[in-house]
Design a protein around this motif. Sequence first.
Motif, PDB file in Angstrom:
ATOM      1  N   ARG A  67      -4.560  -1.669  -8.841  1.00 28.21           N
ATOM      2  CA  ARG A  67      -3.757  -0.778  -7.996  1.00 28.21           C
ATOM      3  C   ARG A  67      -2.543  -1.514  -7.446  1.00 28.21           C
ATOM      4  O   ARG A  67      -1.442  -0.938  -7.351  1.00 28.21           O
ATOM      5  CB  ARG A  67      -4.630  -0.257  -6.850  1.00 28.21           C
ATOM      6  CG  ARG A  67      -3.904   0.725  -5.917  1.00 28.21           C
ATOM      7  CD  ARG A  67      -3.452   1.978  -6.651  1.00 28.21           C
ATOM      8  NE  ARG A  67      -2.699   2.853  -5.786  1.00 28.21           N
ATOM      9  CZ  ARG A  67      -3.257   3.758  -4.972  1.00 28.21           C
ATOM     10  NH1 ARG A  67      -4.577   3.889  -4.919  1.00 28.21           N
ATOM     11  NH2 ARG A  67      -2.504   4.539  -4.223  1.00 28.21           N
ATOM     12  N   ASP A 127      -4.345  -8.101  -0.337  1.00 22.68           N
ATOM     13  CA  ASP A 127      -5.812  -8.145  -0.290  1.00 22.68           C
ATOM     14  C   ASP A 127      -6.431  -6.792   0.033  1.00 22.68           C
ATOM     15  O   ASP A 127      -7.643  -6.606  -0.112  1.00 22.68           O
ATOM     16  CB  ASP A 127      -6.266  -9.173   0.756  1.00 22.68           C
ATOM     17  CG  ASP A 127      -5.620  -8.926   2.116  1.00 22.68           C
ATOM     18  OD1 ASP A 127      -6.257  -8.292   2.986  1.00 22.68           O
ATOM     19  OD2 ASP A 127      -4.469  -9.362   2.296  1.00 22.68           O
ATOM     20  N   LYS A 128      -5.607  -5.829   0.440  1.00 18.67           N
ATOM     21  CA  LYS A 128      -6.111  -4.504   0.800  1.00 18.67           C
ATOM     22  C   LYS A 128      -6.329  -3.611  -0.423  1.00 18.67           C
ATOM     23  O   LYS A 128      -6.917  -2.529  -0.314  1.00 18.67           O
ATOM     24  CB  LYS A 128      -5.124  -3.805   1.747  1.00 18.67           C
ATOM     25  CG  LYS A 128      -4.799  -4.579   3.018  1.00 18.67           C
ATOM     26  CD  LYS A 128      -5.958  -4.647   3.966  1.00 18.67           C
ATOM     27  CE  LYS A 128      -5.547  -5.284   5.300  1.00 18.67           C
ATOM     28  NZ  LYS A 128      -6.682  -5.415   6.231  1.00 18.67           N
ATOM     29  N   LEU A 129      -5.834  -4.032  -1.595  1.00 21.56           N
ATOM     30  CA  LEU A 129      -5.920  -3.213  -2.802  1.00 21.56           C
ATOM     31  C   LEU A 129      -6.582  -3.978  -3.937  1.00 21.56           C
ATOM     32  O   LEU A 129      -6.572  -5.209  -3.951  1.00 21.56           O
ATOM     33  CB  LEU A 129      -4.514  -2.778  -3.257  1.00 21.56           C
ATOM     34  CG  LEU A 129      -3.687  -1.915  -2.298  1.00 21.56           C
ATOM     35  CD1 LEU A 129      -2.305  -1.682  -2.915  1.00 21.56           C
ATOM     36  CD2 LEU A 129      -4.379  -0.600  -2.016  1.00 21.56           C
ATOM     37  N   SER A 130      -7.113  -3.254  -4.904  1.00 25.11           N
ATOM     38  CA  SER A 130      -7.587  -3.896  -6.128  1.00 25.11           C
ATOM     39  C   SER A 130      -6.384  -4.432  -6.886  1.00 25.11           C
ATOM     40  O   SER A 130      -5.251  -3.974  -6.679  1.00 25.11           O
ATOM     41  CB  SER A 130      -8.326  -2.887  -7.009  1.00 25.11           C
ATOM     42  OG  SER A 130      -7.419  -1.916  -7.512  1.00 25.11           O
ATOM     43  N   ARG A 131      -6.633  -5.406  -7.767  1.00 25.27           N
ATOM     44  CA  ARG A 131      -5.513  -5.981  -8.510  1.00 25.27           C
ATOM     45  C   ARG A 131      -4.796  -4.924  -9.350  1.00 25.27           C
ATOM     46  O   ARG A 131      -3.569  -4.887  -9.402  1.00 25.27           O
ATOM     47  CB  ARG A 131      -5.999  -7.130  -9.406  1.00 25.27           C
ATOM     48  CG  ARG A 131      -4.883  -7.734 -10.247  1.00 25.27           C
ATOM     49  CD  ARG A 131      -5.236  -9.068 -10.826  1.00 25.27           C
ATOM     50  NE  ARG A 131      -4.169  -9.573 -11.681  1.00 25.27           N
ATOM     51  CZ  ARG A 131      -3.057 -10.135 -11.235  1.00 25.27           C
ATOM     52  NH1 ARG A 131      -2.859 -10.255  -9.930  1.00 25.27           N
ATOM     53  NH2 ARG A 131      -2.138 -10.580 -12.073  1.00 25.27           N
ATOM     54  N   ARG A 180       0.812  -1.222   0.000  1.00 27.40           N
ATOM     55  CA  ARG A 180       0.000   0.000   0.000  1.00 27.40           C
ATOM     56  C   ARG A 180       0.839   1.263   0.000  1.00 27.40           C
ATOM     57  O   ARG A 180       0.320   2.349  -0.275  1.00 27.40           O
ATOM     58  CB  ARG A 180      -0.931   0.004   1.220  1.00 27.40           C
ATOM     59  CG  ARG A 180      -1.918  -1.156   1.245  1.00 27.40           C
ATOM     60  CD  ARG A 180      -2.678  -1.192   2.555  1.00 27.40           C
ATOM     61  NE  ARG A 180      -1.777  -1.414   3.686  1.00 27.40           N
ATOM     62  CZ  ARG A 180      -2.182  -1.413   4.960  1.00 27.40           C
ATOM     63  NH1 ARG A 180      -3.464  -1.215   5.245  1.00 27.40           N
ATOM     64  NH2 ARG A 180      -1.311  -1.637   5.927  1.00 27.40           N
TER      65      ARG A 180
END
Length: 199
Positions: free
Chosen positions: A151, A145-149, A116
């Motif tokens: 991003r 898992d905290k971001l869209s693929r 991130r």
Amino acid sequence: MKIISAEFATSAVGLEKCPAGSRPEVALAGRSNVGKSSLLNALVNRKKLARTSNTPGRTQLINFFLINGDFYLVDLPGYGFAKVPARVKAGWGKMIEGYLAGREQLRGVVLLVDIRHAPTADDRRMYAWLKHYHIPAVVAATKADKLSRGRALQNLAVVRKTLALEKDDPLILFSALTGQGKEELWSVIGEWLKNIPDS
């Protein structure tokens, strides 16, 4: 890699307290709260083998975990933002450097960065140090898992540029929650551990 057994072995303050024998070791390094304990637990399919915490800097010793009776995963103290006295941080730095520079059993280092955010100055120094001393390294970009693929892939490019990774330097998107990147990471570690000697 098939995990048959995984157990906490010992903690050490410095080289002289590290386990004896010739079992190879793979170390996990990264700033405080980057997810080293969560990554270790995910790798060995154990929820609570390594203690996780929301408090940065909880790991204050070099912790050894014996895997399959054959090799150690070594959790190093986190660097960076831990709310501890400066003298304690300085001691951790010396402990980590002493281990990385002097541990003959070390086969490679997994350097964790948070996908991130751009790698910190400490991350850059650590990776440059590993390269300078020719210690095999793989960068694991955690918390995927905290971001869209989309991003996450954009941020991977930032990680590669910031750490000045070469084309062939391994960089793996990892999530302890979903298991993403786990097999890729074990593949790299497995190469380091080929021809495991008798302990």
